[in-house]
Motif scaffolding. Structure first.
Motif, PDB file in Angstrom:
ATOM      1  N   ALA A   1      38.557  27.816  36.162  1.00 22.24           N
ATOM      2  CA  ALA A   1      39.105  29.107  35.767  1.00 22.24           C
ATOM      3  C   ALA A   1      38.054  30.200  35.583  1.00 22.24           C
ATOM      4  N   GLU A   2      36.849  29.818  35.237  1.00 22.01           N
ATOM      5  CA  GLU A   2      35.829  30.855  35.011  1.00 22.01           C
ATOM      6  C   GLU A   2      35.573  31.683  36.273  1.00 22.01           C
ATOM      7  N   HIS A   3      35.946  31.138  37.437  1.00 18.76           N
ATOM      8  CA  HIS A   3      35.740  31.875  38.679  1.00 18.76           C
ATOM      9  C   HIS A   3      37.001  32.562  39.187  1.00 18.76           C
ATOM     10  N   ILE A   4      38.070  32.466  38.418  1.00 22.62           N
ATOM     11  CA  ILE A   4      39.289  33.160  38.845  1.00 22.62           C
ATOM     12  C   ILE A   4      39.251  34.568  38.247  1.00 22.62           C
ATOM     13  N   TYR A   5      39.415  35.533  39.110  1.00 19.31           N
ATOM     14  CA  TYR A   5      39.272  36.929  38.680  1.00 19.31           C
ATOM     15  C   TYR A   5      40.325  37.308  37.661  1.00 19.31           C
ATOM     16  N   LYS A   6      39.844  37.892  36.580  1.00 22.20           N
ATOM     17  CA  LYS A   6      40.739  38.390  35.533  1.00 22.20           C
ATOM     18  C   LYS A   6      40.789  39.898  35.699  1.00 22.20           C
ATOM     19  N   PRO A   7      41.980  40.511  35.917  1.00 20.04           N
ATOM     20  CA  PRO A   7      42.035  41.968  36.115  1.00 20.04           C
ATOM     21  C   PRO A   7      41.300  42.686  34.988  1.00 20.04           C
TER      22      PRO A   7
ATOM     23  N   SER B   1      34.572  43.624  35.462  1.00 26.11           N
ATOM     24  CA  SER B   1      33.781  44.403  36.419  1.00 26.11           C
ATOM     25  C   SER B   1      33.235  43.468  37.508  1.00 26.11           C
ATOM     26  N   PHE B   2      33.202  43.990  38.722  1.00 26.05           N
ATOM     27  CA  PHE B   2      32.780  43.148  39.852  1.00 26.05           C
ATOM     28  C   PHE B   2      31.336  42.661  39.691  1.00 26.05           C
ATOM     29  N   GLU B   3      30.508  43.476  39.017  1.00 24.30           N
ATOM     30  CA  GLU B   3      29.100  43.090  38.823  1.00 24.30           C
ATOM     31  C   GLU B   3      28.986  41.791  38.031  1.00 24.30           C
ATOM     32  N   GLU B   4      29.972  41.552  37.191  1.00 20.81           N
ATOM     33  CA  GLU B   4      29.911  40.366  36.332  1.00 20.81           C
ATOM     34  C   GLU B   4      30.254  39.079  37.080  1.00 20.81           C
ATOM     35  N   LEU B   5      30.878  39.224  38.232  1.00 21.50           N
ATOM     36  CA  LEU B   5      31.293  38.025  38.971  1.00 21.50           C
ATOM     37  C   LEU B   5      30.079  37.393  39.653  1.00 21.50           C
ATOM     38  N   GLY B   6      30.126  36.116  39.790  1.00 23.54           N
ATOM     39  CA  GLY B   6      28.990  35.402  40.386  1.00 23.54           C
ATOM     40  C   GLY B   6      28.994  35.485  41.901  1.00 23.54           C
ATOM     41  N   ASN B   7      28.658  34.401  42.529  1.00 17.62           N
ATOM     42  CA  ASN B   7      28.630  34.326  43.986  1.00 17.62           C
ATOM     43  C   ASN B   7      30.026  34.609  44.551  1.00 17.62           C
ATOM     44  N   TYR B   8      30.098  35.581  45.450  1.00 17.99           N
ATOM     45  CA  TYR B   8      31.427  35.982  45.956  1.00 17.99           C
ATOM     46  C   TYR B   8      32.223  34.813  46.539  1.00 17.99           C
ATOM     47  N   PHE B   9      31.497  33.811  47.023  1.00 16.90           N
ATOM     48  CA  PHE B   9      32.156  32.681  47.682  1.00 16.90           C
ATOM     49  C   PHE B   9      32.949  31.827  46.698  1.00 16.90           C
ATOM     50  N   SER B  10      32.594  31.923  45.419  1.00 18.79           N
ATOM     51  CA  SER B  10      33.299  31.074  44.456  1.00 18.79           C
ATOM     52  C   SER B  10      34.184  31.896  43.514  1.00 18.79           C
ATOM     53  N   VAL B  11      34.489  33.129  43.912  1.00 18.15           N
ATOM     54  CA  VAL B  11      35.389  33.956  43.097  1.00 18.15           C
ATOM     55  C   VAL B  11      36.770  33.990  43.757  1.00 18.15           C
ATOM     56  N   PHE B  12      37.778  33.609  43.002  1.00 10.91           N
ATOM     57  CA  PHE B  12      39.146  33.563  43.535  1.00 10.91           C
ATOM     58  C   PHE B  12      40.016  34.643  42.895  1.00 10.91           C
ATOM     59  N   PHE B  13      40.952  35.118  43.697  1.00 11.07           N
ATOM     60  CA  PHE B  13      41.877  36.164  43.216  1.00 11.07           C
ATOM     61  C   PHE B  13      43.308  35.690  43.408  1.00 11.07           C
ATOM     62  N   ARG B  14      44.136  35.993  42.425  1.00  9.12           N
ATOM     63  CA  ARG B  14      45.559  35.694  42.589  1.00  9.12           C
ATOM     64  C   ARG B  14      46.215  36.800  43.396  1.00  9.12           C
ATOM     65  N   ASP B  15      45.647  37.993  43.260  1.00  5.35           N
ATOM     66  CA  ASP B  15      46.252  39.171  43.866  1.00  5.35           C
ATOM     67  C   ASP B  15      45.421  39.649  45.065  1.00  5.35           C
ATOM     68  N   LYS B  16      46.074  39.852  46.191  1.00  6.25           N
ATOM     69  CA  LYS B  16      45.358  40.253  47.406  1.00  6.25           C
ATOM     70  C   LYS B  16      44.717  41.632  47.256  1.00  6.25           C
TER      71      LYS B  16
ATOM     72  N   ASP C   1      43.543  43.062  44.557  1.00  7.37           N
ATOM     73  CA  ASP C   1      42.296  42.934  43.782  1.00  7.37           C
ATOM     74  C   ASP C   1      41.179  42.421  44.674  1.00  7.37           C
ATOM     75  N   CYS C   2      41.519  41.428  45.491  1.00  8.71           N
ATOM     76  CA  CYS C   2      40.517  40.835  46.377  1.00  8.71           C
ATOM     77  C   CYS C   2      40.033  41.879  47.385  1.00  8.71           C
ATOM     78  N   GLN C   3      40.959  42.697  47.879  1.00 10.59           N
ATOM     79  CA  GLN C   3      40.598  43.749  48.847  1.00 10.59           C
ATOM     80  C   GLN C   3      39.627  44.749  48.211  1.00 10.59           C
ATOM     81  N   ARG C   4      39.931  45.131  46.972  1.00  9.98           N
ATOM     82  CA  ARG C   4      39.049  46.083  46.274  1.00  9.98           C
ATOM     83  C   ARG C   4      37.652  45.476  46.092  1.00  9.98           C
ATOM     84  N   TYR C   5      37.636  44.205  45.760  1.00  5.05           N
ATOM     85  CA  TYR C   5      36.360  43.489  45.580  1.00  5.05           C
ATOM     86  C   TYR C   5      35.604  43.434  46.911  1.00  5.05           C
ATOM     87  N   CYS C   6      36.342  43.177  47.998  1.00  6.08           N
ATOM     88  CA  CYS C   6      35.727  43.121  49.336  1.00  6.08           C
ATOM     89  C   CYS C   6      35.127  44.475  49.711  1.00  6.08           C
ATOM     90  N   ASP C   7      35.872  45.555  49.416  1.00  7.21           N
ATOM     91  CA  ASP C   7      35.366  46.902  49.724  1.00  7.21           C
ATOM     92  C   ASP C   7      34.077  47.166  48.944  1.00  7.21           C
TER      93      ASP C   7
END
Ligand SMILES: [Zn+2]
Length: 225
Positions: A180-186, A189-204, A206-212
């Protein structure tokens, strides 16, 4: 020496002739017996060789069948396990998103030829060419959809939750991916997330914004170089 003596010593008597004939016939009959015995043994040996060959064939045939059966048994076991696992997992399957990289082709610049090559002369005067910078695609991030099975024990579904992702669609192998620590909580901040490869999103979205955001970071990094 008289003719009688001569005759006595050199001419075989009738008796001797009979003895010789008997000896010869005895020798021949012994030879025949030997030949017959040898023939019999040869035939018997041939027969035994065939039995041996048949036995060896039977043994390897049997071993082959045992191998095939054990393979089939393993396959069946895997199939049953796979079906059971699929049935068990179906209530836990959810769609999640993760950032993944892609290369976006750049528009051609005016410095290169049709093949995006730049020609130049080597010190010895040879015509040479190199790839133009515009031929290298820009690294962008895009959301990737993933089907995962989720097991949660917390009420707000943000902690202590194991996610499993199936490695191959027909495999019974589920591998643990993230917690759960790698599941994005709305709101995080994106800076706080670790390696992008291990960050999961429930919402597409949110994931799109993170990708941008990741794509922008990548472009900024390139500018610095
Ligand atoms: Zn170019």
């Amino acid at each position: 020496m008289s003719w009688y003596d001569d005759d006595f010593y050199h001419e075989p008597s009738e008796f001797e002739e009979q003895i010789n004939a008997l000896k010869e016939s005895l020798m021949n009959s012994i030879k025949d017996e030997h030949k017959a015995e040898l023939d019999r043994l040869r035939k018997e040996n041939e027969g035994l060789q065939k039995v041996k060959r048949d036995w060896n064939n039977l043994q390897s045939e049997y071993a082959g069948k045992v191998r095939a059966l054990s393979y089939e048994k393993d396959n069946l076991k895997r199939q049953v396990r796979n079906e059971r696992l699929t049935e068990l997992m179906q209530d836990f399957n959810i769609i999640a998103y993760r950032a993944t990289t892609n290369r976006l082709a750049q528009p051609k610049c005016d410095k290169c030829d049709d093949y995006r090559k730049i020609k130049f002369f080597s010190p010895s005067g040879k015509v040479m060419s190199e790839e133009c910078e515009c031929s290298v695609g820009i690294k962008v991030f895009v959301p990737e959809e993933m089907q995962v099975a989720e097991f949660g024990i917390s009420r707000d579904k943000t902690s202590m939750m194991a996610w499993y992702q199936r490695r191959y669609s027909d495999s019974d192998h589920y591998s643990s991916t993230q917690y759960a620590e790698h599941i994005y909580k709305p709101g995080t901040s994106f800076e706080e997330l670790g390696n992008y490869f291990s960050v999961f999103f429930r919402d597409k979205e949110d994931c799109q914004r993170y990708c941008d955001w990741l794509t922008e970071q990548e472009a900024a990094k390139k500018k610095e170089c």
